[in-house]
Design a protein around this motif. Structure first.
Motif: not given
Length: 310
Positions: A88-94, A116-128, A294-298
């Motif tokens: 996972x990663x943060x890109x802009x507000x997503x 557990x890898x997916x759960x770590x991502x979901x716990x780590x990031x709180x996208x706007x 890009x369409x999803x982020x928009x």
């Protein structure tokens, strides 16, 4: 055609006719006659393989195949090579969660690492703005760990089922870090694997990315995630392997795999082929970009997701 080849073909055709979901309602005599024409002159049972493959192609069974004994090792190895974990990663507000395929059973160490890898991502990031789940390289494998990995994003503990003509619908049960099945004859529940305590439920908007390489269990994860009330599928039609296969061993040890049940969602919609997007976007990159992402982020940004996302 030799007697041995004819007997082998007839047995395989009988298995397909009696068990393949896609064999229901077709002009079976025509299919059987074509198979016999293709196998004309066959001496050994292996000479019949192309005719059997042609029948499965005629039925449109995307899971259907015959695996000769000398190819079974590499066939299994292909699944076991799918040992990557979600990232996972943060890109802009997503927040972006990328889900690969997984070719290991739910109780394996690989499956536990995947969840557990997916759960770590979901716990780590709180996208706007919300989350993007990228399933475009989820080629399949085992669906249960995939569903456990995204449990916080599911809108129901019974987000997906598989329906056959004998037992009705067997539902995937995903609740509290446990995964298993409910139904399939007696209606009872059975836990297959337990992964611990999942992250908190995720609300707000959810963009699901998928395309023609999203197949089998990847399509199962996509269907299940569409149970989330804020989900939207952006991309292109999936591979169309939305059934669940069963494998039969033939007299020479070859494996005959046919689709015996098909996916159904919580609303009762049956998926006999590709999953179609809510927003169709070509997956072809342009100028090094990713038009689907890009369409999803928009969409997430424009929605101004006001609910908490973690």
């Amino acid at each position: 055609m030799s007697f041995a080849a004819r007997s082998y073909l007839e047995h395989a055709l009988r298995l397909i006719h009696d068990n393949d979901y896609y064999a229901v309602g077709v002009a079976w005599p025509d299919i059987a006659r074509r198979a016999a024409r293709l196998a004309r002159g066959a001496r050994g049972v292996a000479d019949v393989y192309p005719a059997i493959s042609a029948v499965l192609d005629d039925l449109g069974d995307r899971h259907g195949e015959i695996v000769p004994p000398d190819q079974q090792g590499s066939w299994q190895g292909t699944l076991e090579n799918m040992a990557s974990v979600p990232v996972g990663r943060l890109e802009g507000g997503a927040g972006i969660l990328t889900m690969p395929g997984l070719g290991f059973p739910p109780t394996s160490d690989n499956a536990r690492a995947y969840v557990h890898a997916a759960w770590r991502v979901l716990r780590l990031f709180h996208p706007r703005d919300g989350w993007i789940v990228d399933l475009r390289e989820d080629y399949g494998g085992d669906a249960l760990p995939m569903l456990a990995a995204v449990e916080p994003m599911l809108g129901s503990p019974l987000p997906l089922g598989y329906r056959d003509a004998v037992h009705g619908t067997t539902w995937f049960l995903v609740r509290g870090g446990n995964v298993g099945y409910r139904g399939g004859g007696d209606g009872s529940s059975r836990v297959v694997a337990a992964y611990g305590t999942p992250p908190a439920p995720i609300h707000g908007r959810l963009a699901l990315l998928a395309g023609q390489s999203t197949a089998s269990s990847g399509e199962a994860a996509l269907i299940a995630l569409q149970s989330h009330p804020g989900a939207r599928f952006i991309g292109s039609p999936t591979a169309g392997a939305t059934g669940s296969p069963s494998t039969y061993t033939l007299s020479d040890g070859a494996w005959l795999q046919v689709t015996t049940s098909v996916a159904v969602d919580g609303s009762g919609h049956v998926y006999g082929g590709s999953v179609m997007p809510d927003v169709l976007v070509s997956s072809d990159p342009t100028d090094g970009g990713d038009p689907v992402l890009e369409r999803a982020a928009r969409w997430l940004s424009a929605s101004g997701a006001s609910q908490p996302n973690g």
